[in-house]
Structure formats: C-alpha cells, structure tokens
Design a protein around this motif. Structure first.
Motif: not given
Length: 722
Positions: A67-75
């Motif tokens: 359960g440690l998968a990084a969530p999607e991110s936006e910069q």
C-alpha cells in the motif's frame, strides 16, 4: 508429388470459383460477426502490473502489496514570462496556486512553493488521492491563476497530464498514418492495374481483413491483454500484406487471361502459383511474428497476436473470396479503365526495364553479387556500434507543451530526475535494524558520487514489513551513468549494506525498470533472431523442397535486417538527416525497435521473395535452363514486385513523417530496408546467387509437373512471348 500448400490453395480456389456466392457471403458473414464481436465484447487492455519485469517488477509488486504506491502527482512550474523573474509576484502566485489547487476535489496534498537554487523558478507539487486520475480540475484551477499573473509563465506537467499528452499525440500520429495510407494505396493500385475494379479489390480485401481482425481481437484480448497501439499496427500491417496478397493473385489471373485462357482456368492457375506463394509468405510472416512471444512481454505478445491474426485472415480471404470475386467478375475486373494509366500499365508490364537491369547481372553474376554484398556491408557497418536505451524525455517530441515543461522542471529541480527505489521486505520486529542498514546504504551510495543524499526519510508500511528508500541520481535520464549507478547499487552497495538475515531487497523505480527491460531485450534478442531464421528456413525447405534456396533466403533476410539496423544507427544514433526528418538525435536507438523491425522485415520481405522464387521454380519445372529461368522469372514478376514493394515502402515511410521518435525509427528502418530489399537484394543479389548455383539451387530434388497439370506455358510459348 504435389506440394500440400499448392493442393490447399487449388482446392480452396476451385470450390470458391464453383460456388462464388457461398464464398462471398461466407466472407461477408465472417466480417459482420467479427465486427459484432467488437461491439458486444470490450477489449481487455493491459494494466501496469502486466508490464512488470525483473527485479524492478518485484520491487513494484512489493510496493503495491504494502500500500505504499505513490499517488499520481502534478507539478506547476512558475518562471518569468520575459526577462528577470519578479520574486514577489512569484511568491504571490505560488500562494494562490497552493490555495486553488488544494481546493480541487481529489487533491490529497499540495506542497509549499519550492525555489530552485538561484531563485529563477518556483515549483508547486500536488499529490492526488489514490485511485484519482482526472487532472482536468487541476488544469482549470491553474488556468484561473495564470490569468491573474500575465507577467509569469505558469505551466503544469505531471503523471496524468504528461501521459494524456503523449497518448493524444500517439493517437493523432497513428490516425494520420492510417488516413494517409489508404489513398496512397489506392493510387498505387491504380498505377498497378489501370482499372478501377482491379485497383479496388486488393484494398477492399485488405480493409475487410483488418475489420475482421479488430473484431476477433476483442475476445482474444482476454488471453493476451491488448496494448493501446495494437489496433493501429493491425491496420498498417493488414493493409500492407492484404494488398500484396491480392496483388499477386490478381496479377497472375490477368496474365493467364491475356494468354487466352478462360476465367476459370486462369483462376485455377493463379491458385496453383500465386496462391502457393501467398500461403508460403503468409506462413513466413506468422513464423516471424511468433518469435515475439519469446520475449514474454505484454507489448510484444499483443503485437504478435494482432499481426498473426490479420495475416492469417488476409491469407484466408486471398485464397477464398478473391477467387470467387474473380470468377464472378471475369473480364469485368479490368473495367472501367483509366485510359492513360491503362496504356502505361501495359507498357510497364512487359518488363522492358527489368530486362535491361538484369542483363548485366546475368552476364557477370560474380561481380554483381560482390557489388551487392559490398553495398549491404557498407550500410550495415554502423549497426556494429548500435546503442539501445529505453525511451525517455529526450525521445519525446519537444513541441508537446507538457514534455518541455517536464524537461524544464528536471533541469531547474534536479531532484526530480532519475531515482532508485530500494525496497526491503523483512519481519516487523527488524524494523529498527532495517532503518540502520538503509542509513548505511544511503551514506555509502552518496560517497560513490553516483547518488545524492535522500531528500527524505525512508517510508515504512503500516505493518512494518516493507520499507522504501529513494536515492536520487545526479545524472540526466538518458546518461549511461544511470545504468552504471544502478548496477553498482544492486551488485555491491545493497549486498554490503543491507545484509540483514531474513530480509529481501529489490531495487526498482523508473530507471531500474528501463534497465531491466533493456537487459531482457539484449538477452533474448539472439534467441528471437535464431527462432525466426530457423523457422523461416524450414518454411522455405518445406515450400520449395530445396536446401540451397532456403539458405539463400535466410542469408538475404539477414542482409536486409543488417541494413535496417545500420540505417537506424546512422540516422538516429549519429544524427544523420536530423533536419530532414525533423528530430533531435537522442544518441541511441529505442530498445524495442530493433526487435520489432527484425520480425516485421523478415516476414514482409518474404512476400515478394517467395513470389519471385516461385515463378523461377515454375519455369525451371517447365524445362527452361537455370539462367533463362532466372531471367524470365525476374522480368515477369518485376512489375508485381515493384507494386508490392511500393505499397509497403509508402505505408511505412509515412511513419518517418510522424512526430513520435519510435514511429520515425520504425518507419525509416522498415521503408529503407524494404526498398533496398526489393531492388538490390531481389534484382541483383538473388538472381546472381541463383545463376551461380545453377541446377544445384533446387537440390535435393526438382519437382516436375504432372501430365496435364496447368502450371505455366510451354517453353516454346514462353520463348515466342519473349
């Protein structure tokens, strides 16, 4: 004894010509049912888990299970629109961005604005909630802030927007290729036949074969998950082979009718000769494409299944519904004629140009063969220094706004560059020991100069069994030092530092995934090459009952592949012709391209190779001396080969004009190699080799036609016609 493939082709054609409406309605029924399947059954597309490979795949699986998968991110990158950056204005914009983006539904966290070292750029990062994959509301919020700060350049890029932009560009490129290829193919068929019905039949058969394949692929995708681009590959490969197979059949049927034979007899002879060639070449394409399964990769499996299906269906249509249509149309297949093209076609079809070209080859076969080998060797030499690497930011079109933004983010904020993920699985009771070992690892990695200090502490799962340490690397993503650093980490640093009993360690991350894919590619490429060449060799032995012909075919295929590899290396690794093709050389060839070009080229080049060799074999069986059989075989098929090669070259040359670098590489490699293969290899090297071999080319046996078997005209008839 009659060849089994010839028997199959003749029986299918005879039944279809005798029962044309049954064959035609059966084909229409197949296409309709297949298309209905695609509407009733949704395709099963490949998931991220299907792409896992090697140690990086193991690491990724552990991360998701914990359960440690990084969530999607936006910069969001903030820089000056023009001139020096107004830092106060940037601070104000950064604060507004944090509030606006943080208020968007589905955004879990927004970081405080971060300055680059020289304070010329600011970055705001947003993490999305798990299972949230819609960037549109964030884009809208950023647009609102941008409108209030006209003096700033505010741009957004991230996991979702970058993927969406790339998917849109790939879709646009492939749709453009499909749209251009159809009218070009129609024009080429008009040039080949000079009559509208004759030109339309190959395109119609190819198009219906493609439609049927796309429909059948939907339920098949539950066995082999579909890769997003497989439909476009089906269209392009299906159009190329479908048109070529119909072209071979139709040309031979018209040729026999021109000699005074009835439509039924002409169809039967076309089935015995061109039908046999279609079955052999189709089998060769299928054998070549089957080699992709050895990669055990979801992308290659999907491409292999799609290609095999469309080739098999195109072969089926060529030996069933096409004879039925020809039997019903009779001489109407040559109507309505396009006057100028009809006359031009008749003149070219006499083979005058090819006779003049092949004459010096037949007079001096040794010189011709050596000259051909020299040209092939010169073009293939660059392949010895070929470097391969996974696609990355440097291989993406710079005119995609999100790509350029992401490149600027990586340049201004190096921590956003390649990162290695060290994933440790151990008992929860060993949590403190794992933390100590990872601290030692981080220090040792930083001392090597190949890694930076971690930007944050290691992350531990709720159950305490899985720990992730991220080690950033101070290199550009395409730098070879990235792979060297990962090998150092896996082979020495991790074993020396994380030596806890009972613990399992895997190094993952995007860079490690690229390395693992590249390693698997290089490990299995020789196996795939051997499989493809051995299988096509056996196909040629089975089809022609000749070991020398099979050897010559295999060697010539290798020559064509070597030329393709050499040209791709010269153009894309060394940058020859960058301005002409409108790209910037990344300094390497994208890792999956050589393998794909190999199997496609070996399969498709067999089309006209088999057609030429089959015609020469017919003439030898009819009693012509070897040299005369080679001359007549090459000149008689020159027009068909030119048309077939033109279709393939034009279809794949379209790829060279597209913006995605993978498509350019594939287009240049395939179109240039097929062009050389259809000219130098088949018009110079093949006839020179066959003339030098003479009667030995057909060892161990020479098939003679049975009494009353309608194979080819008699020798006196051919000499008179010549």
């Amino acid at each position: 004894m009659s060849n089994p493939l010839t028997t199959v082709s003749m029986r299918a054609a005879r039944w279809s010509a005798t029962h044309p409406w049954r064959a035609i309605l059966g084909w229409i029924g197949l296409v309709v049912i297949a298309v209905a399947l695609s509407t009733a059954v949704s395709s099963q597309e490949a998931t991220d888990a299907d792409y896992r490979v090697g140690e990086s795949g193991t690491a990724d699986r552990w991360v998701h299970e914990a359960g440690l998968a990084a969530p999607e991110s936006e910069q969001v990158l903030v820089t000056a629109a023009d001139g020096p950056l107004d830092q106060a204005e940037a601070e104000s914009a950064g604060a507004r961005l944090v509030d606006a983006v943080g208020a968007v539904d589905g955004v879990a966290e927004v970081s405080e604005p971060q300055w680059n070292p020289d304070r010329t750029a600011m970055l705001v990062s947003a993490q999305l909630a798990k299972d949230h994959d819609d960037a549109a509301p964030i884009l809208a919020a950023v647009d609102d802030v941008r409108a209030d700060f006209p003096g700033l350049d505010i741009r957004q890029a991230g996991d979702l927007t970058l993927d969406d932009a790339i998917d849109d560009r790939v879709g646009d490129d492939l749709s453009s290729a499909e749209g251009i290829s159809l009218p070009i193919t129609l024009v080429l068929m008009l040039l080949a036949f000079g009559a509208l019905i004759a030109a339309g039949l190959p395109v119609l058969l190819a198009a219906t074969s493609v439609a049927a394949t796309i429909g059948i692929s939907a339920p098949v995708s539950y066995l082999f998950p579909a890769e997003p681009t497989v439909t476009s590959m089906i269209v392009l490969i299906g159009m190329a082979v479908g048109v070529d197979y119909s072209l071979f059949y139709l040309k031979r049927e018209r040729e026999e009718r021109a000699r005074g034979r009835s439509t039924r007899d002409a169809v039967e002879i076309a089935a015995q000769t061109s039908g046999h060639s279609i079955l052999v070449s189709g089998g060769a394409v299928i054998c070549a494409m089957a080699g992709l399964f050895l990669m055990t990769d979801v992308t290659f499996n999907s491409l292999a299944v799609g290609s095999i299906l469309v080739v098999a269906i195109a072969v089926l249509g060529s030996i069933t519904v096409l004879p039925a249509l020809l039997a019903r149309l009779g001489r109407w297949v040559d109507r309505p004629r396009v006057p100028l093209l009809w006359r031009l076609n008749r003149r070219i079809g006499q083979g005058g140009i090819s006779r003049r070209l092949i004459a010096p080859v037949l007079r001096r076969p040794v010189v011709a063969l050596l000259a051909g080998v020299a040209v092939v060797a010169a073009l293939a030499v660059p392949a010895l220094g070929m470097k391969t690497h996974a696609s990355n930011l440097d291989t993406l079109p710079g005119d995609i706004a999100e790509v350029q933004t992401f490149k600027d983010i990586v340049e201004e904020f190096p921590a956003e560059g390649p990162v290695a993920q060290v994933v440790v699985r151990a008992a929860a009771a060993d949590r403190a020991d794992v933390a100590d070992r990872l601290d030692d690892l981080a220090a040792a990695a930083a001392d090597t100069g190949s890694f930076r200090a971690p930007s944050g502490p290691a992350v531990v799962s709720e159950d305490g069994r899985t720990t992730i340490l991220e080690l950033p690397m101070p290199f550009d993503e395409s730098d070879e030092a990235v792979d060297d650093a990962l090998r150092l980490l896996r082979d020495r640093l991790v074993p020396e530092s994380v030596d806890l009993a009972g613990a399992s360690v895997a190094v993952g991350g995007g860079a490690a995934e690229s390395l693992d894919n590249q390693q698997r590619m290089s490990d299995r490429l020789p196996l795939v090459i051997a499989f493809v060449l051995v299988l096509t060799f056996l196909m040629m032995v089975f089809a022609f009952r000749s070991i020398p012909i099979a050897v010559v075919s295999t060697v010539l295929n290798l020559a064509s592949v070597a030329v393709a590899f050499g040209l791709m290396t010269l153009v894309f690794q060394h940058g020859v012709g960058e301005s002409l093709l409108d790209f910037d050389s990344p300094g390497f060839v994208i890792d999956w391209i050589p393998l794909f070009v190999l199997v496609v080229l070996v399969g498709l080049s067999m089309d006209y190779h088999v057609f030429v060799v089959s015609r020469i074999r017919e003439l030898v069986d009819a009693g012509l001396p070897a040299r005369l059989a080679v001359q007549r075989g090459v000149t008689d098929t020159a027009g068909v080969i030119t048309s077939a090669a033109a279709v393939m070259v034009s279809v794949f040359a379209i790829f060279a004009t597209l913006s995605m670098l993978e498509m350019k590489m594939m287009g240049v490699g395939l179109s240039a190699a097929i062009l050389l293969d259809a000219t130098l290899v088949r018009l110079v090297m093949l006839p020179a080799a066959l003339v030098l071999l003479g009667e030995r080319a057909w060892w161990p046996s020479r098939r003679r036609p049975r009494r009353g078997e309608p194979v080819v005209p008699s020798v006196p008839e051919m000499v008179t016609a010549g």
